[in-house]
Write a protein that holds these residues in place. Structure first.
Motif, PDB file in Angstrom:
ATOM      1  N   GLU A   1      48.100  35.743  35.354  1.00 25.46           N
ATOM      2  CA  GLU A   1      46.871  35.558  34.583  1.00 25.46           C
ATOM      3  C   GLU A   1      46.085  34.362  35.115  1.00 25.46           C
ATOM      4  N   TYR A   2      46.782  33.253  35.342  1.00 22.41           N
ATOM      5  CA  TYR A   2      46.093  32.076  35.870  1.00 22.41           C
ATOM      6  C   TYR A   2      45.549  32.351  37.263  1.00 22.41           C
ATOM      7  N   ASN A   3      46.389  32.890  38.141  1.00 21.27           N
ATOM      8  CA  ASN A   3      45.967  33.110  39.525  1.00 21.27           C
ATOM      9  C   ASN A   3      44.777  34.063  39.601  1.00 21.27           C
ATOM     10  N   LEU A   4      44.786  35.106  38.784  1.00 22.49           N
ATOM     11  CA  LEU A   4      43.661  36.034  38.761  1.00 22.49           C
ATOM     12  C   LEU A   4      42.397  35.372  38.207  1.00 22.49           C
ATOM     13  N   SER A   5      42.575  34.401  37.311  1.00 21.64           N
ATOM     14  CA  SER A   5      41.402  33.696  36.793  1.00 21.64           C
ATOM     15  C   SER A   5      40.749  32.856  37.886  1.00 21.64           C
TER      16      SER A   5
ATOM     17  N   PHE B   1      41.825  36.259  49.979  1.00 20.49           N
ATOM     18  CA  PHE B   1      42.742  35.257  49.447  1.00 20.49           C
ATOM     19  C   PHE B   1      44.081  35.325  50.182  1.00 20.49           C
ATOM     20  N   HIS B   2      44.968  34.365  49.897  1.00 17.32           N
ATOM     21  CA  HIS B   2      46.192  34.227  50.681  1.00 17.32           C
ATOM     22  C   HIS B   2      47.286  35.219  50.267  1.00 17.32           C
ATOM     23  N   GLU B   3      48.323  35.229  51.040  1.00 17.05           N
ATOM     24  CA  GLU B   3      49.518  36.044  50.798  1.00 17.05           C
ATOM     25  C   GLU B   3      50.082  35.741  49.407  1.00 17.05           C
ATOM     26  N   CYS B   4      50.355  36.782  48.648  1.00 25.21           N
ATOM     27  CA  CYS B   4      50.908  36.635  47.292  1.00 25.21           C
ATOM     28  C   CYS B   4      50.060  35.701  46.424  1.00 25.21           C
ATOM     29  N   SER B   5      48.755  35.757  46.607  1.00 22.31           N
ATOM     30  CA  SER B   5      47.857  34.912  45.826  1.00 22.31           C
ATOM     31  C   SER B   5      47.863  35.264  44.342  1.00 22.31           C
TER      32      SER B   5
ATOM     33  N   LYS C   1      48.538  46.371  36.556  1.00 22.04           N
ATOM     34  CA  LYS C   1      47.468  45.676  35.831  1.00 22.04           C
ATOM     35  C   LYS C   1      46.644  44.772  36.747  1.00 22.04           C
ATOM     36  N   SER C   2      47.300  44.178  37.736  1.00 26.06           N
ATOM     37  CA  SER C   2      46.560  43.271  38.615  1.00 26.06           C
ATOM     38  C   SER C   2      45.535  44.014  39.457  1.00 26.06           C
ATOM     39  N   ILE C   3      45.889  45.218  39.895  1.00 19.85           N
ATOM     40  CA  ILE C   3      44.939  46.013  40.676  1.00 19.85           C
ATOM     41  C   ILE C   3      43.749  46.402  39.805  1.00 19.85           C
TER      42      ILE C   3
END
Length: 318
Positions: A19-23, A42-46, A72-74
């Motif tokens: 959630e934070y990283n996607l924000s 963005f970076h690997e496993c961002s 959900k991330s996609i």
């Protein structure tokens, strides 16, 4: 092909906190789009974080991993891409219906998943399955490829992706600032990061020296130059689990020249407009045409046992 404005980003991700990283991905994508960027990488496993995964069991890693494209991330990336009218490339752990786990990197636009690539040379966790194919896809008329981190250290992967038609290769990483047999390599003390506002000079010296950028300059521009391609390199900055990373996200043109680079300690991006003319003006275009594969086809294709050792990971052989 028309000119294309691309951004490469870097930020300090939080381990396992999608959630934070996607924000942060949304914040940087929105800002890049507002400044005219059509693509941001963005970076690997961002999305998931990276280095923390070395300590996860298979069950724990499956909890972090997602199905693609159902995850959900996609879906969130597509929402961001649609809202801000920008193509987004980002990384995460993927699982399939048989509980195989991969290191994936995706390209998402308003229509959904445009491309998915699985890292050919994963090593951060023994439960990861290597990918087994290259990836070529289209962004607004430009042929693009993806190679993740260690994949780029095997020069055949870059040349193969170029020969499959790539004009741009996205190279997401989590790299530098780790021990190696290479002189000058090693971890960077996290205390320097904590003290970066009071003493930015000491941190920058470590980030730019042989532990970091100076090593990157030994090989990354060469990949672009030899193959006559644009390289979009993305790397995190700040703490990734217990390891400090130095960013240096950059875009390199077919002449091997850096045309955009992140130099901030903050979450940030840099953008540049790329043009198709350089693809044919650069020497790499001529070198690719001058190849004589009849001389080395059997040499490159001879039987070989692949052995991958990562020095900073103890007892690691893949």
């Amino acid at each position: 092909m028309n000119n294309l404005k691309i951004s490469t980003a870097q930020f300090e991700n939080k381990s396992g906190d999608k959630e934070y990283n996607l924000s942060v991905i949304e914040k940087l994508a929105a800002e890049a789009a507002s400044k005219g960027s059509q693509v941001i990488a963005f970076h690997e496993c961002s999305i998931t974080g990276y280095t923390f995964a070395r300590n996860l069991s298979k069950e724990q890693l499956l909890e972090v991993a997602e199905l693609i494209p159902e995850g959900k991330s996609i879906q969130r990336l597509q929402q961001i891409a649609t809202q801000y009218n920008i193509t987004i490339l980002a990384g995460l752990f993927e699982k399939d219906e048989h509980d195989h786990i991969f290191k994936a990197y995706v390209c998402i636009d308003q229509t959904g998943l445009k491309a998915k690539y699985r890292k050919l040379h994963p090593f951060i966790n023994p439960h990861l399955t290597p990918g087994n194919e290259y990836c070529i896809f289209d962004i607004q008329g430009w042929k693009c490829g993806i190679l993740i981190c260690y994949d780029n250290n095997i020069v055949e992967n870059v040349r193969a992706t170029r020969l499959l038609g790539a004009d741009i290769i996205f190279m997401p990483h989590v790299t530098m600032c780790t021990p190696s047999t290479r002189p000058g390599a090693g971890f960077v003390d996290p205390e320097l990061w904590q003290n970066r506002e009071a003493d930015p000079t000491s941190l920058r010296l470590e980030f730019d020296g042989m532990k970091g950028r100076d090593w990157l300059m030994k090989w990354l521009p060469t990949r672009a130059y030899d193959n006559g391609i644009y390289v979009v390199f993305s790397n995190p900055v700040g703490m990734d689990d217990d390891q400090l990373k130095n960013g240096c996200s950059m875009i390199i043109d077919p002449f091997g020249d850096i045309i955009a680079e992140c130099r901030s300690f903050d979450d940030s991006f840099e953008s540049v407009t790329i043009s198709p003319e350089k693809l044919t003006q650069a020497g790499g275009s001529r070198y690719v045409k001058a190849r004589r594969p009849e001389l080395y086809r059997d040499i490159i294709g001879m039987e070989h046992h692949s052995e991958q050792k990562v020095v900073w990971m103890k007892d690691n052989t893949i």
